[in-house]
Design a protein around this motif. Structure first.
Motif, PDB file in Angstrom:
ATOM      1  N   SER A 183       0.806  -1.227   0.000  1.00  0.00           N
ATOM      2  CA  SER A 183       0.000   0.000   0.000  1.00  0.00           C
ATOM      3  C   SER A 183       0.838   1.277   0.000  1.00  0.00           C
ATOM      4  CB  SER A 183      -0.938   0.003   1.213  1.00  0.00           C
ATOM      5  OG  SER A 183      -0.167  -0.069   2.402  1.00  0.00           O
TER       6      SER A 183
ATOM      7  N   PHE B 280       4.313   5.389  -2.892  1.00  0.00           N
ATOM      8  CA  PHE B 280       4.276   6.688  -2.217  1.00  0.00           C
ATOM      9  C   PHE B 280       5.634   7.014  -1.600  1.00  0.00           C
ATOM     10  CE2 PHE B 280       0.132   4.846  -2.473  1.00  0.00           C
ATOM     11  CZ  PHE B 280      -0.617   5.888  -2.990  1.00  0.00           C
TER      12      PHE B 280
ATOM     13  N   TYR C 258       7.006   9.485   0.012  1.00  0.00           N
ATOM     14  CA  TYR C 258       7.129   9.998   1.378  1.00  0.00           C
ATOM     15  C   TYR C 258       6.849   8.885   2.391  1.00  0.00           C
ATOM     16  CZ  TYR C 258       6.617  12.936   5.480  1.00  0.00           C
ATOM     17  OH  TYR C 258       6.774  13.485   6.727  1.00  0.00           O
ATOM     18  N   GLN C 259       5.846   8.061   2.087  1.00  0.00           N
ATOM     19  CA  GLN C 259       5.503   6.972   3.010  1.00  0.00           C
ATOM     20  C   GLN C 259       6.651   5.951   3.092  1.00  0.00           C
ATOM     21  OE1 GLN C 259       2.714   7.400   4.605  1.00  0.00           O
ATOM     22  NE2 GLN C 259       1.996   9.082   3.330  1.00  0.00           N
TER      23      GLN C 259
ATOM     24  N   ARG D  51      10.750  13.087  -3.848  1.00  0.00           N
ATOM     25  CA  ARG D  51       9.522  13.499  -3.168  1.00  0.00           C
ATOM     26  C   ARG D  51       9.371  12.886  -1.780  1.00  0.00           C
ATOM     27  NH1 ARG D  51       5.907  16.032  -7.436  1.00  0.00           N
ATOM     28  NH2 ARG D  51       4.867  16.737  -5.574  1.00  0.00           N
TER      29      ARG D  51
ATOM     30  N   LYS E  69      11.239  13.746   0.906  1.00  0.00           N
ATOM     31  CA  LYS E  69      11.714  14.658   1.957  1.00  0.00           C
ATOM     32  C   LYS E  69      12.686  13.950   2.901  1.00  0.00           C
ATOM     33  CE  LYS E  69       8.004  17.967   1.686  1.00  0.00           C
ATOM     34  NZ  LYS E  69       6.890  18.681   2.312  1.00  0.00           N
TER      35      LYS E  69
ATOM     36  N   PHE F 211      12.816   6.867 -14.611  1.00  0.00           N
ATOM     37  CA  PHE F 211      12.443   5.461 -14.625  1.00  0.00           C
ATOM     38  C   PHE F 211      13.187   4.647 -15.674  1.00  0.00           C
ATOM     39  CE2 PHE F 211       9.014   7.658 -12.508  1.00  0.00           C
ATOM     40  CZ  PHE F 211       8.879   6.891 -11.364  1.00  0.00           C
TER      41      PHE F 211
ATOM     42  N   PRO G 169       9.131  13.880 -14.258  1.00  0.00           N
ATOM     43  CA  PRO G 169       8.403  13.991 -13.008  1.00  0.00           C
ATOM     44  C   PRO G 169       9.286  14.449 -11.855  1.00  0.00           C
ATOM     45  CG  PRO G 169       8.778  11.688 -13.575  1.00  0.00           C
ATOM     46  CD  PRO G 169       9.349  12.512 -14.671  1.00  0.00           C
ATOM     47  N   GLY G 170       8.958  15.518 -11.276  1.00  0.00           N
ATOM     48  CA  GLY G 170       9.717  16.018 -10.128  1.00  0.00           C
ATOM     49  C   GLY G 170       8.881  17.053  -9.417  1.00  0.00           C
TER      50      GLY G 170
ATOM     51  N   MET H  57       3.676  10.004 -10.091  1.00  0.00           N
ATOM     52  CA  MET H  57       4.609  11.145 -10.145  1.00  0.00           C
ATOM     53  C   MET H  57       4.177  12.123 -11.236  1.00  0.00           C
ATOM     54  SD  MET H  57       7.210  10.510  -7.966  1.00  0.00           S
ATOM     55  CE  MET H  57       8.866  10.821  -8.511  1.00  0.00           C
TER      56      MET H  57
ATOM     57  N   LEU I  57       1.088  14.124 -10.151  1.00  0.00           N
ATOM     58  CA  LEU I  57       1.389  15.186  -9.183  1.00  0.00           C
ATOM     59  C   LEU I  57       1.960  16.407  -9.897  1.00  0.00           C
ATOM     60  CD1 LEU I  57       2.937  13.044  -6.286  1.00  0.00           C
ATOM     61  CD2 LEU I  57       0.642  14.042  -6.401  1.00  0.00           C
TER      62      LEU I  57
ATOM     63  N   ARG J 120      -0.435  23.106  -5.113  1.00  0.00           N
ATOM     64  CA  ARG J 120       0.712  22.418  -4.519  1.00  0.00           C
ATOM     65  C   ARG J 120       0.209  21.294  -3.617  1.00  0.00           C
ATOM     66  NH1 ARG J 120       4.757  20.023  -3.885  1.00  0.00           N
ATOM     67  NH2 ARG J 120       6.512  20.521  -2.530  1.00  0.00           N
ATOM     68  N   LEU J 121       0.693  20.079  -3.881  1.00  0.00           N
ATOM     69  CA  LEU J 121       0.272  18.931  -3.076  1.00  0.00           C
ATOM     70  C   LEU J 121       1.467  18.474  -2.237  1.00  0.00           C
ATOM     71  CD1 LEU J 121      -1.703  16.971  -5.835  1.00  0.00           C
ATOM     72  CD2 LEU J 121      -2.615  18.521  -4.090  1.00  0.00           C
ATOM     73  N   PRO J 122       1.415  18.686  -0.933  1.00  0.00           N
ATOM     74  CA  PRO J 122       2.566  18.315  -0.099  1.00  0.00           C
ATOM     75  C   PRO J 122       2.853  16.817  -0.172  1.00  0.00           C
ATOM     76  CG  PRO J 122       0.989  19.633   1.135  1.00  0.00           C
ATOM     77  CD  PRO J 122       0.320  19.251  -0.145  1.00  0.00           C
ATOM     78  N   ASP J 123       4.127  16.478  -0.310  1.00  0.00           N
ATOM     79  CA  ASP J 123       4.504  15.073  -0.449  1.00  0.00           C
ATOM     80  C   ASP J 123       3.998  14.229   0.715  1.00  0.00           C
ATOM     81  OD1 ASP J 123       5.953  15.382  -2.871  1.00  0.00           O
ATOM     82  OD2 ASP J 123       7.548  16.353  -1.734  1.00  0.00           O
ATOM     83  N   GLU J 124       4.065  14.787   1.919  1.00  0.00           N
ATOM     84  CA  GLU J 124       3.677  13.994   3.086  1.00  0.00           C
ATOM     85  C   GLU J 124       2.169  13.725   3.128  1.00  0.00           C
ATOM     86  OE1 GLU J 124       5.074  16.861   2.957  1.00  0.00           O
ATOM     87  OE2 GLU J 124       4.391  18.286   4.469  1.00  0.00           O
TER      88      GLU J 124
ATOM     89  N   VAL K 298       0.491  12.829   0.372  1.00  0.00           N
ATOM     90  CA  VAL K 298       0.133  11.900  -0.717  1.00  0.00           C
ATOM     91  C   VAL K 298      -0.039  10.509  -0.114  1.00  0.00           C
ATOM     92  CG1 VAL K 298       0.790  10.971  -2.963  1.00  0.00           C
ATOM     93  CG2 VAL K 298       1.521  13.269  -2.315  1.00  0.00           C
ATOM     94  N   THR K 299      -1.290  10.103   0.020  1.00  0.00           N
ATOM     95  CA  THR K 299      -1.582   8.800   0.638  1.00  0.00           C
ATOM     96  C   THR K 299      -2.491   7.986  -0.287  1.00  0.00           C
ATOM     97  OG1 THR K 299      -3.547   9.664   1.730  1.00  0.00           O
ATOM     98  CG2 THR K 299      -1.480   9.783   2.968  1.00  0.00           C
ATOM     99  N   PRO K 300      -2.530   6.676  -0.077  1.00  0.00           N
ATOM    100  CA  PRO K 300      -3.405   5.848  -0.915  1.00  0.00           C
ATOM    101  C   PRO K 300      -4.852   6.326  -0.881  1.00  0.00           C
ATOM    102  CG  PRO K 300      -1.975   4.470   0.438  1.00  0.00           C
ATOM    103  CD  PRO K 300      -1.757   5.878   0.886  1.00  0.00           C
TER     104      PRO K 300
ATOM    105  N   ILE L  59      -5.525   9.365  -3.263  1.00  0.00           N
ATOM    106  CA  ILE L  59      -5.494   9.185  -4.721  1.00  0.00           C
ATOM    107  C   ILE L  59      -6.238   7.921  -5.140  1.00  0.00           C
ATOM    108  CG2 ILE L  59      -3.342  10.459  -5.006  1.00  0.00           C
ATOM    109  CD1 ILE L  59      -2.213   7.533  -5.683  1.00  0.00           C
TER     110      ILE L  59
END
Lengths: 519, 85
Positions: free
Chosen positions: A226, A230, A232-233, A259, A261, A446, A515-516, B47, B50, B60-64, B66-68, B71
């Motif tokens: 899951s 992502f 950040y996750q 992405r 951080k 990629f 993508p960035g 990616m 976003l 602006r979508l903060p990276d932290e 971005v969750t399942p 989206i």
């Protein structure tokens, strides 16, 4: 440590580190003692339905504790496990089931409709009812020494095949034992380590996470499906789970660098970041080195058929220039040759195809003697066989190998090995397709993206939506072309073949929008 | 006004997702509540999406964040994007 089989690695870990956590996943965890007991019970269940030496057992799991239990259960019986990605289309699953002669299916869910001819074993040791005394708890553990698998084949990894059908690479116990021993030594792994498992089980990268961890009694930490998309996750997972060793394809690391951080997280426990499967762009490596200064960085190289066969520990000199990163030097007991088109060694410093021999090299492709004999050839030194990688390399004056591309059409895309011929074969099954060619488009993050060039038969109009719908049941999602280009006719060479070089040349423009993050 | 903006966001997003980004049969675009993961959303496409939202929709979508869950579908995306305006 006296171990001679993958199962004895687990027995040894249970003896020495029985109380330690073997697998930690989400809210679940299991010690080495528990893993040994549960996998032995799983083996009993599997034996009852015929698993044993000479049998292949489908292994269709997303990341979980049960997956590791089942994997060692299959190994315990002496059967070979055959990883099947739960996301594959049913037709591909069936092709693998048929090719490998599989009659037993293990997984956390039933196989999809359309996959037939198998006995299904659903392993769910996480189910509280089973833990509280259900039927499975009355099943005894398989006793006696673990039988050796037939011809030493521990698992079969299916990769894309140029003929349109996936091919099964035989991975031997010897290969996994040798590789895990080398890796544990190279990284100085101990029982204190916590090793992430990012790669799916059908990727050879996952064998490091599992068997190197068990070899030293370390903790495996599978990355939940899951969060794998992502960045950040994932970056947070590494910090929160106090991961010490991370191994993945470069694109996963690049996503986190772009992405995730990284500077926000505490990576004080992270000792090693290793990557393989595709080329790591130097700019991304330099950024990683800046943001993860405490971790060593290493580039491992090797097709599935050789497992890891060379390694390069990144140095300050690597980071100081923008040139490509070496793939390094052969690992222990591995021999390499760089040869010309006739199989003769090239002069030092010249480019040629890389041939590899050693304990990690495959015995061949399951059930395909012709393909095996074309790829696994007598070694130039006259001792045993070696594998022709199809990779073009050059030896640098200081003795490290540099990767310079493929000598055939294989494409690497987010770590996936893709034979364009497999996609083209699927496209040609559509009655309106007259000509089809799939080519790579360079992508800064990629590696490659896929572009399909299509010419339709006269009077049979054809469009992208129809072909996408047609191909969906035939090829995995990662093989679906990103870009579709319809032409009256594809360019041809003087000999009447599709002129792939011309198509690639015409499409070598850089992608418009890498993508960035937005600045 | 806010409702109009949400409608516009939804249209733009659907056009981009199903017309350009995803391997979607144009004759049968998924419903707004359908799972994007079931229709080919993967790491590369995430990616790219976003970047599209940030560059084209100027949100602006903060990276932290971005969750399942955010989206999962067109509906959840639109809700999230609008909350970030």
């Amino acid at each position: 440590m006296n171990v001679d089989s993958l199962h004895s690695l687990l027995e040894n870990a249970a003896n020495k580190h029985g109380h330690r956590i073997a697998v930690e996943f989400s809210e679940s965890q299991i010690t080495y003692s528990e893993l040994l007991v549960r996998s032995s019970r799983c083996a009993t269940v599997l034996q009852e339905v015929g698993a044993g030496p000479g049998k292949r057992v489908a292994f269709c799991y997303r990341k979980s504790v049960d997956a590791i239990v089942t994997m060692f259960g299959i190994i315990r019986t002496g059967a070979a496990y055959v990883p099947i990605d739960p996301a594959w289309p049913a037709e591909r699953m069936q092709a693998v089931v048929d090719d490998a002669g599989i009659s037993i299916w293990t997984g956390s869910a039933n196989p999809p409709a359309g996959v037939t001819g198998i006995t299904t074993i659903l392993v769910d040791f996480e189910n509280p009812e089973l833990q509280a005394g259900g039927d499975r708890n009355r099943i005894g553990s398989m006793s006696g020494p673990a039988p050796s698998p037939e011809r030493g084949v521990a698992n079969i990894l299916y990769t894309s095949g140029s003929t349109g059908r996936p091919k099964g690479v035989e991975i031997t116990t010897k290969s996994l034992m040798h590789f895990s021993k080398w890796a544990a030594g190279f990284l100085e792994l101990t029982a204190e380590d916590r090793i992430a498992n990012h790669a799916p089980y059908n990727f050879d990268l996952s064998t490091f996470d599992i068997f190197a961890a068990v070899r030293v009694g370390a903790t495996m930490c599978p990355v939940p499906e899951s969060i794998k998309m992502f960045p950040y996750q994932m970056a947070k997972f590494i910090a929160d789970r106090r991961i010490t060793t991370w191994y993945s394809v470069p694109s996963a690391l690049i996503m986190m660098q772009l992405r995730g951080k990284l500077p926000e997280h505490d990576y004080s426990r992270l000792r090693h970041v290793i990557f393989a499967g595709e080329v790591m762009p130097k700019s991304a490596l330099q950024s990683l080195a800046r943001e993860l200064p405490q971790a060593s960085l290493a580039n491992l190289y090797g097709p599935t058929e050789t497992n890891v066969c060379t390694c390069h520990a990144c140095t300050a000199a690597d980071l100081a220039d923008d040139g490509p990163l070496p793939i390094g030097r052969p690992i222990d007991d591995t021999l390499i040759w760089i040869v010309d088109a006739n199989g003769r060694p090239v002069a030092r410093g010249e480019a040629g195809e890389l041939w590899v021999a050693g304990p990690t090299v495959t015995t061949g492709y399951f059930g395909d003697a012709d393909l095996t004999s074309s790829r696994c050839v007598p070694a130039p030194n006259g001792v045993g066989h070696c594998y022709r990688t199809g990779d073009r390399v050059r030896l640098r004056p200081d003795g490290v190998l540099m990767f310079e591309g493929r000598i055939d059409r294989m494409i690497k895309c987010r770590g996936h090995r893709i034979e364009p011929g497999e996609i083209e074969a699927a496209l040609h099954r559509h009655p309106a397709v007259k000509q089809a060619a799939v080519i790579p488009l360079a992508d800064p993050v990629f590696g490659s993206r896929l572009k399909a060039c299509i010419a339709a038969r006269e009077g049979m109009p054809l469009g992208e939506p129809e072909l996408i719908a047609f191909c969906k049941p035939l090829i995995p999602a990662y093989m679906m072309p990103d870009i579709w280009h319809f032409m009256d006719a594809l360019p041809q060479t003087d000999r009447g073949k599709i002129d792939l070089q011309s198509l690639v040349r015409d499409n070598s423009r850089p992608s418009a929008s890498p993508p960035g993050p937005t600045p | 006004m806010r409702e109009q903006m949400a409608t516009r966001t939804r249209e733009q997003l659907r056009d981009y997702l199903f017309g350009t980004l995803m391997p979607t049969d144009r004759g049968a675009w998924p419903a707004d509540e359908a799972s994007l993961f079931d229709h080919g959303m993967d790491s590369l496409r995430l990616m790219q999406m976003l970047v599209y939202v940030e560059e084209t929709l100027k949100v602006r979508l903060p990276d932290e964040e971005v969750t399942p869950e955010r989206i999962e579908s067109v509906n959840s995306l639109v809700e999230w994007i609008d909350s970030r305006r």
